[in-house]
Design an enzyme around this catalytic site. Sequence first.
Site: not given
Length: 291
Positions: A33, A52, A144, A176
Site C-alpha cells: 500500500y 516508494r 510498505k 520508529e
Amino acid sequence: VAYNTFLNGDFIDISQATVSVLDRGFLFGDSIYEVFPIFNGTTFGTQEHLERLNNSLNAIHLKNPLSGLQLGRIFQELLRETNVETGVIYLQITRGAPAVRSYRVPQQSPPTVLITVMPAPEQTNNTLTAVTLDDQRWQQCHIKTTTLLPNVLAKYTAEQEEADEAIYIRDGYALEGTSSNLFIVIKGSVVTPPLTQNILPGITRKFLLQVLRDQNIPHIEREIKKKELLKADEIWLASSSRDFTPVTILNNKPVGTGKAGPLYEAAYEAFQAFKIDACTEVTADTNELVS
Ligand SMILES: Cc1ncc(COP(=O)(O)O)c(C=O)c1O
C-alpha cells in the site's frame, strides 16, 4: 453520483467497493500500500510516494499495473470529485484473486487496484504520549506491506497503557513508531535512525531532513540507543498524515520540559513553508502531465 474510490478500472463510492474472498490481499496479506497526503486540495510528495510504491512492488515481485500518468489522472479525477482539501489518498495493490488458494505466486493474475480518498480526521491533540515496545515485526520493515498485524497489536498495547503511540525497540536501539519515523533531540542536535531494513523509509522523514539541512539546524542520521531515547530533550514522530508531532510523555514520564521543544517549533514552522512551496510545484507539474 459522487464517488471517492477507484477499484480495478471503475470509479465508485467506497461503500460499493468489494473484492473476492480469494483475493491474495485478503488471504495472505500479499499486498502493498501507499498513502499520498493531500494538502491544499492536491497530493504532496507525489513523485517520492510513487517511487516508494514501485520499490515496494519490486520487493514482492509485482509489476505496477498503472503508469505514473494513469495514476495522476485517477488522482485528479478523485480530487475533483471529492473536493477534499486535507486528507490522504490510500492506494493498495494486491496480487489479485486467482481461482485456487495457493502460496505459489500466480503467473497470470491481474492485480487488484484500490485507490480511495480519505478526508483527514479531526485532529484533537497537538502532542502525543508514547511507550517503548519490543519490535515484533519481520525483518523487511522497509517494504510498505499491508501485513500489519504486529503494528495493530503494538498500537493495542500502547492504548492499554493509555498512550497514543508505541516506539519500537530492537536489540537495544529505538527505531520508529508503529506508523511514523522517529526523531529525537540530544544536546541541541536532531538525531534520526539511518535507513535500514528495520524501518520504513518515510517521505516525511526525507522532507524533514531536507528542511533541517536548509535551516542549518544541526542533525545527524545514526542509531539511537534506547537509553538515549529515554533521556532525550525532544522526541518527534513523523508521518504523512500529520507531518511531525512532539511526544511529550514517554513511558509515563515527561520528555524534556513536557512541552513541544524549541527545535520542534523552529522545524515545524519551516516545514509548513516548505510544504506550501512544494505543493505549488507539484500542482504545476501534474497539470502539465495531464493536459
Ligand atoms: C512503520 C512506519 N514508519 C514510518 C511511516 C511514515 O512514513 P511517511 O512519512 O512516508 O508517511 C509510516 C507511515 O505510515 C509507517 O507505517
